[in-house]
Design a protein around this motif. Structure first.
Motif, PDB file in Angstrom:
ATOM      1  N   PHE A 129       0.718  -1.232   0.023  1.00  0.00           N
ATOM      2  CA  PHE A 129      -0.108   0.002  -0.024  1.00  0.00           C
ATOM      3  C   PHE A 129       0.960   1.345   0.026  1.00  0.00           C
ATOM      4  CE2 PHE A 129      -2.606   3.386   2.032  1.00  0.00           C
ATOM      5  CZ  PHE A 129      -3.618   3.060   1.204  1.00  0.00           C
TER       6      PHE A 129
ATOM      7  N   GLN B  28     -11.278   1.521  -2.315  1.00  0.00           N
ATOM      8  CA  GLN B  28     -11.276   2.309  -3.662  1.00  0.00           C
ATOM      9  C   GLN B  28      -9.938   2.616  -4.088  1.00  0.00           C
ATOM     10  OE1 GLN B  28     -13.139   5.600  -1.549  1.00  0.00           O
ATOM     11  NE2 GLN B  28     -15.217   5.363  -2.145  1.00  0.00           N
ATOM     12  N   ASN B  29      -8.954   2.350  -3.221  1.00  0.00           N
ATOM     13  CA  ASN B  29      -7.558   2.626  -3.615  1.00  0.00           C
ATOM     14  C   ASN B  29      -7.312   1.449  -4.369  1.00  0.00           C
ATOM     15  OD1 ASN B  29      -4.586   1.939  -3.074  1.00  0.00           O
ATOM     16  ND2 ASN B  29      -4.770   4.046  -3.134  1.00  0.00           N
ATOM     17  N   LEU B  30      -7.745   0.159  -4.034  1.00  0.00           N
ATOM     18  CA  LEU B  30      -7.365  -1.079  -4.702  1.00  0.00           C
ATOM     19  C   LEU B  30      -8.005  -1.025  -6.068  1.00  0.00           C
ATOM     20  CD1 LEU B  30      -5.911  -3.776  -4.618  1.00  0.00           C
ATOM     21  CD2 LEU B  30      -7.861  -4.874  -3.380  1.00  0.00           C
ATOM     22  N   THR B  31      -9.140  -0.494  -6.147  1.00  0.00           N
ATOM     23  CA  THR B  31      -9.887  -0.525  -7.465  1.00  0.00           C
ATOM     24  C   THR B  31      -9.147   0.310  -8.293  1.00  0.00           C
ATOM     25  OG1 THR B  31     -12.147  -0.707  -6.201  1.00  0.00           O
ATOM     26  CG2 THR B  31     -12.181   0.054  -8.528  1.00  0.00           C
ATOM     27  N   LYS B  32      -8.733   1.490  -7.867  1.00  0.00           N
ATOM     28  CA  LYS B  32      -7.988   2.389  -8.921  1.00  0.00           C
ATOM     29  C   LYS B  32      -6.649   1.616  -9.331  1.00  0.00           C
ATOM     30  CE  LYS B  32      -9.599   6.579  -6.850  1.00  0.00           C
ATOM     31  NZ  LYS B  32      -9.013   8.187  -6.041  1.00  0.00           N
ATOM     32  N   ARG B  33      -6.015   0.725  -8.537  1.00  0.00           N
ATOM     33  CA  ARG B  33      -4.656   0.244  -8.905  1.00  0.00           C
ATOM     34  C   ARG B  33      -5.118  -0.830  -9.924  1.00  0.00           C
ATOM     35  NH1 ARG B  33      -0.365  -0.320  -3.816  1.00  0.00           N
ATOM     36  NH2 ARG B  33      -0.637   1.761  -2.981  1.00  0.00           N
TER      37      ARG B  33
ATOM     38  N   ARG C 197       2.874   0.887  -6.558  1.00  0.00           N
ATOM     39  CA  ARG C 197       1.659   1.233  -6.965  1.00  0.00           C
ATOM     40  C   ARG C 197       0.865   0.232  -7.729  1.00  0.00           C
ATOM     41  NH1 ARG C 197       1.793   4.350 -11.391  1.00  0.00           N
ATOM     42  NH2 ARG C 197       0.335   5.846 -10.978  1.00  0.00           N
TER      43      ARG C 197
ATOM     44  N   GLU D 237     -14.672  -2.490  -7.580  1.00  0.00           N
ATOM     45  CA  GLU D 237     -15.365  -1.287  -7.536  1.00  0.00           C
ATOM     46  C   GLU D 237     -16.896  -1.450  -6.854  1.00  0.00           C
ATOM     47  OE1 GLU D 237     -15.583   1.978 -10.895  1.00  0.00           O
ATOM     48  OE2 GLU D 237     -16.961   0.142 -11.466  1.00  0.00           O
TER      49      GLU D 237
ATOM     50  N   PRO E  91      -1.484  -3.159  -7.853  1.00  0.00           N
ATOM     51  CA  PRO E  91      -2.351  -3.878  -6.786  1.00  0.00           C
ATOM     52  C   PRO E  91      -1.910  -4.905  -6.089  1.00  0.00           C
ATOM     53  CG  PRO E  91      -2.782  -4.309  -8.998  1.00  0.00           C
ATOM     54  CD  PRO E  91      -1.642  -3.392  -9.126  1.00  0.00           C
TER      55      PRO E  91
ATOM     56  N   ILE F  54     -11.977   3.113   1.868  1.00  0.00           N
ATOM     57  CA  ILE F  54     -10.971   3.725   1.515  1.00  0.00           C
ATOM     58  C   ILE F  54      -9.878   3.052   0.768  1.00  0.00           C
ATOM     59  CG2 ILE F  54      -8.789   5.046   1.877  1.00  0.00           C
ATOM     60  CD1 ILE F  54     -10.913   6.605   4.330  1.00  0.00           C
ATOM     61  N   TYR F  55      -9.872   1.803   1.669  1.00  0.00           N
ATOM     62  CA  TYR F  55      -8.699   0.873   0.839  1.00  0.00           C
ATOM     63  C   TYR F  55      -9.381   0.448  -0.323  1.00  0.00           C
ATOM     64  CZ  TYR F  55      -5.842  -3.438   0.104  1.00  0.00           C
ATOM     65  OH  TYR F  55      -4.825  -3.947  -0.251  1.00  0.00           O
TER      66      TYR F  55
END
Length: 400
Positions: A81, A165-170, A85, A149, A87, A162-163
């Motif tokens: 994390f 959402q970050n993982l989804t972006k990655r 960058r 997502e 996943p 929050i985690y």
């Protein structure tokens, strides 16, 4: 053709959806007369001793596995994390040892096709290109970032949201970056094919749904005693989320009408906290069962209350093929064009889920009718040999 299947978990024994999808394709290609080699990452979760593979399965006689510990750890998660960058879901499947196995296979034999079974194997495409001129097919079991997502959208815990959402972006960034690195993309549903094209795929595409060996289908067993059941991997977050939603929003209302009704839940690798969630009146936790068919045959109505997911839910296809009456959300039934009220029951709200189940219990002849239609539907639309033959003609045209 010489075909190398590269899998991120052992496709045998075919228990969960991903394993079933890979095994169906591998077995189908072998039965069609092609030379099949399998290279699989051997994880603790899906561990297989290759010596236990039956000798009477021709598709698995050239089988190579490499052990890799893909367990999620707090240190690994935190390190990824803050200092990467990529996943975490992808980085856990990168292995130098597995590269050495691939190199050995690719240099000793000339393959016409290398088929990657799953997104996270796309990390190996540059390495495969160095050692082979084979056409690389990417079998996309789902649009991966959509699963996470949907999970993020429906998660209430703010820190977990929050985690996720970050993982989804990655994952979306990783998934988008893999577009067009392969030669051919093989989505499991037309919806996924359209999604990949909208994201930027320009490579040739052939949809390859998971097939069922219809010649192996059992007789439909009609149950006079009605009970509900769910079967699926219980360490998979969408299954956990969907079942908890069903128990919180539907189960008490159904039990008020039918106090003796039972829900039987089967699946592997259920964490302790989730097993504790199932300890409520009328719910029977069965753990991992020896035979999915035997378990399904013992119960009448299959529930699939998925709120997140992607690709095709193989357990639904398997349930349909066994002649089960299934109540599912639209997300659960994605990629399976069964008709509501004829071959499946679709319910997307707690109220509709309750109503569909109550109607089936009150009119039990519908359970048998829908189950019979479901099996006929699978025989017509999802015969594995026919699917493989259609795909092979495409493969022959597009191999190098």
């Amino acid at each position: 053709m010489n075909i190398l299947f590269v899998c991120n978990k052992n496709p045998y024994p075919p228990k969960d959806g991903g394993q079933i999808a890979s095994y169906a394709m591998i077995r189908g290609m072998a039965e069609a007369g092609h030379s099949v080699t399998v290279a699989a990452i051997n994880t603790k979760k899906h561990f297989l001793d290759p010596a236990t593979i039956p000798t009477d399965i021709p598709a698995l006689q050239d089988y190579h596995s490499t052990f890799l510990n893909t367990d999620i750890t707090p240190i690994g998660l935190a390190t990824n994390f803050f200092f990467s960058r990529q996943p975490y879901t992808a980085s856990r499947f990168v292995s130098k040892d597995f590269e050495l196995v691939l190199q050995d296979l690719l240099t000793k034999k000339t393959y016409d096709i290398v088929q990657l079974e799953g997104l996270y194997l796309c990390s190996y495409i540059p390495f495969i290109r160095k050692h082979s001129k084979a056409t690389i097919f990417y079998r996309a079991h789902n649009v991966e970032f959509e699963i996470w997502e949907r999970l993020a959208q429906s998660t209430k815990n703010p820190i977990k949201k929050i985690y996720l959402q970050n993982l989804t972006k990655r994952i979306k960034r990783f998934e988008t970056a893999t577009l067009n690195q392969y030669d051919i993309i093989v989505p499991i549903t037309q919806r996924d094919a359209d999604k990949y094209n909208s994201l930027g795929n320009t490579r040739p595409t052939v949809v390859a749904p998971t097939g069922i060996f219809t010649k192996d289908l059992p007789q439909i067993m009609n149950k006079t005693h009605v009970s509900l059941f769910h079967i699926g991997a219980l360490d998979w977050a969408p299954n956990q989320q969907g079942l908890i939603w069903f128990l919180d929003n539907c189960w008490n209302k159904i039990r008020q009408e039918f106090p003796t009704l039972e829900l039987h839940v089967a699946g592997r690798n259920a964490p302790t906290w989730f097993i504790e969630k199932l300890q409520i009146p009328g719910v029977v936790y069965c753990g991992e069962v020896p035979s999915a068919y035997t378990f399904m045959a013992e119960h009448a109505i299959m529930i699939v209350p998925l709120l997140a997911g992607g690709g095709m839910r193989i357990k639904i296809l398997e349930g349909l093929s066994f002649g089960k009456c299934i109540v599912s959300t639209s997300i659960g039934a994605e990629g399976i064009p069964a008709e509501h009220g004829k071959e499946i029951c679709i319910a997307n709200t707690a109220e509709s889920f309750v109503n569909e189940i109550l109607q089936l219990i009150q009119h039990q002849e519908k359970i048998q009718e829908i189950g019979t239609n479901a099996q006929a539907f699978v025989q017509k639309k999802f015969d594995n040999n026919q699917i493989v033959n259609n795909i092979l003609s495409f493969y022959e045209q597009h191999k190098r």
